[in-house]
Write a protein that holds these residues in place. Structure first.
Motif, short mmCIF file in Angstrom:
data_model
loop_
_atom_site.label_atom_id
_atom_site.label_comp_id
_atom_site.label_asym_id
_atom_site.label_seq_id
_atom_site.Cartn_x
_atom_site.Cartn_y
_atom_site.Cartn_z
N GLY A 18 0.80 -1.23 0.00
CA GLY A 18 0.00 0.00 0.00
C GLY A 18 0.82 1.27 0.00
N ARG A 19 2.08 1.17 -0.50
CA ARG A 19 2.92 2.39 -0.54
C ARG A 19 2.62 3.16 -1.83
N MET A 20 1.44 3.79 -1.85
CA MET A 20 1.00 4.39 -3.11
C MET A 20 0.52 5.83 -2.98
N THR A 65 9.93 16.46 -4.79
CA THR A 65 11.29 16.20 -5.29
C THR A 65 11.60 14.70 -5.34
N GLY A 66 10.69 13.87 -4.84
CA GLY A 66 10.88 12.43 -4.92
C GLY A 66 11.21 11.80 -3.58
N LEU A 67 11.20 10.47 -3.53
CA LEU A 67 11.54 9.75 -2.30
C LEU A 67 12.98 10.06 -1.90
N TRP A 89 6.99 3.72 -17.40
CA TRP A 89 6.85 3.94 -15.96
C TRP A 89 6.87 5.41 -15.62
N ARG A 90 7.38 6.21 -16.52
CA ARG A 90 7.49 7.66 -16.39
C ARG A 90 8.29 8.06 -15.16
N THR A 128 4.51 7.22 -7.54
CA THR A 128 5.07 6.63 -6.32
C THR A 128 5.51 5.18 -6.57
N ILE A 129 4.67 4.43 -7.27
CA ILE A 129 5.00 3.02 -7.53
C ILE A 129 6.28 2.94 -8.36
#
Ligand SMILES: Cc1ncc(COP(=O)(O)O)c(C=O)c1O
Length: 404
Positions: free
Chosen positions: A72-74, A80-82, A252-253, A280-281
């Motif tokens: 569920g990490r969505m 700026t990203g993870l 996947w972009r 996120t995925i």
């Protein structure tokens, strides 16, 4: 078509912004449509027009995406990203190119496309001129046009590896010029700018307080040189990259850009407003790209691309094309067809109809080389390449026989 429920009034009301006058469609899409028509008629078509790897994401990367979804990490991430992904990209620069880039300078994006868009949004404004080579990747001039700037395309022939030289930058720099946009290795030519020339360009641009953007989307697919990133030339160089090509993740972009620390707040607020965050995925999957077992897969695929290049370049030369500069990266050959035809556009249409092989005419990449060159992509299997060469041989033999 109008109906009572949806009356057709839009054609009277909508006025397009004038910047659309400077954005052209992809001519290659016309060829793609023609190829799809032929396929519907049952013809077998070999696609050498395509600008994406025939490989897809490595299995550990797909597994990581599955795990992220199951857990569920969505939700949205930071714009700026993870942070873990920014750190992993930073480590990649150190391990691969020996250059130390702080994670805080890395902004994760929806592919190189979003990275280029953010860079142009931050640096280009009405009337601003950006220097780029002709030929070059068509979207680049359109990113500039999207912010009402002007892409100044500079004729760059094989004697310059189809890249800008420092002399060209100096000669074409004007009061309106804000910077240069380079891609190395380049699409459509597969040729890289030399380190020495790039160093000189960066110094010239720096002296004029301009920006240098280097699109390194194909830098992971360089076959003949020691790894080098423009980031080693100074922290003012803006570098674009992506998971699309070396990591085989086009759909996947996911990509990134590296900017000077001082530009981060501007890029961050643009990213927040324009995109909220990259997928996120895809970001969780992207983290797995840097694991040793993934890199081993990608390096093997890179070796396969090199094997194909070493097959297709001499094969094209034998067919009568000239390849004036050996492409040293990406998966393209920019082949001069002037000994075979005086119209590259017509030639690609004839080859598609008669031989069932798709290749792209120079037209999309700028006017300078449009009629003389075609872009051949070897992002397809060795079997397909061999079959395409056999078909082209028959095609040109028939032409020669008909001309007698
Ligand atoms: C030179 C160049 N830059 C950027 C892009 C855009 O790639 P992405 O899929 O990362 O948006 C491409 C795609 O073909 C390209 O060839």
């Amino acid at each position: 078509m109008s109906s009572d429920l949806t009356p057709n009034v839009s054609s009277n009301l909508l006025q397009l912004a004038s910047r659309l006058d400077h954005i052209e469609p992809f001519h290659v899409m016309e060829l793609a449509k023609m190829a799809a028509d032929l396929e519907r008629q049952g013809r077998h078509i070999i696609h050498m027009g395509i600008g994406e790897p025939d490989f897809t994401a490595a299995q550990p990367v797909v597994d990581a995406a599955m795990r992220a979804m199951t857990a569920g990490r969505m939700q949205y991430t930071l714009a700026t990203g993870l942070p873990e992904l920014r750190a992993a990209i930073s480590a990649y620069y150190l391990n691969t190119y020996g250059v130390d880039v702080a994670p805080s300078r890395i902004v994760v994006t929806a592919g190189a496309s979003a990275a280029l868009l953010l860079a142009c949004a931050a640096l280009v404004e009405k009337g601003a001129e950006v220097l780029m080579s002709d030929p070059s990747y068509p979207c680049n001039r359109h990113f500039v046009a999207a912010f009402d700037g002007h892409a100044k395309m500079i004729a760059s022939g094989p004697e310059h590896r189809f890249q800008l030289s420092d002399d060209m930058v100096q000669a074409h720099w004007s009061a309106q010029t804000r910077g240069v946009l380079l891609a190395s290795p380049s699409n459509p030519t597969g040729t890289s700018i030399t380190e020495d020339e790039l160093r000189k360009i960066v110094a010239t641009v720096r002296a004029r307080r301009g920006f240098t953007i280097v699109d390194e989307i194909y830098n992971g697919l360089r076959y003949d040189a020691t790894p080098f990133s423009a980031l080693s030339l100074g922290d003012d160089v803006i570098v674009i990259n992506s998971f699309s090509k070396y990591f085989n993740m086009t759909g996947w972009r996911l990509g990134w850009l590296v900017v000077p620390e001082t530009l981060v707040p501007a890029i961050e607020k643009l990213a927040q407003n324009l995109f909220i965050c990259p997928s996120t995925i895809a970001q969780h999957a992207g983290l797995a790209c840097f694991a040793p077992e993934s890199i081993a897969i990608y390096e093997a695929r890179k070796a396969e691309f090199k094997r194909r290049r070493d097959y297709i370049v001499p094969a094209l030369q034998e067919l009568g094309f000239k390849v004036p500069v050996m492409p040293d990266g990406a998966f393209y050959v920019y082949a001069d067809c002037s000994a075979l035809s005086d119209d590259a556009d017509r030639l690609t249409i004839d080859i598609l109809n008669e031989a069932g092989v798709v290749m792209v005419p120079g037209l999309d990449f700028g006017p300078y080389t449009a009629r003389q060159y075609i872009r051949v992509s070897y992002a397809t299997s060795m079997e397909n390449l061999q079959e395409a060469v056999a078909r082209l041989k028959t095609f040109f033999e028939k032409r020669r026989a008909a001309a007698l």
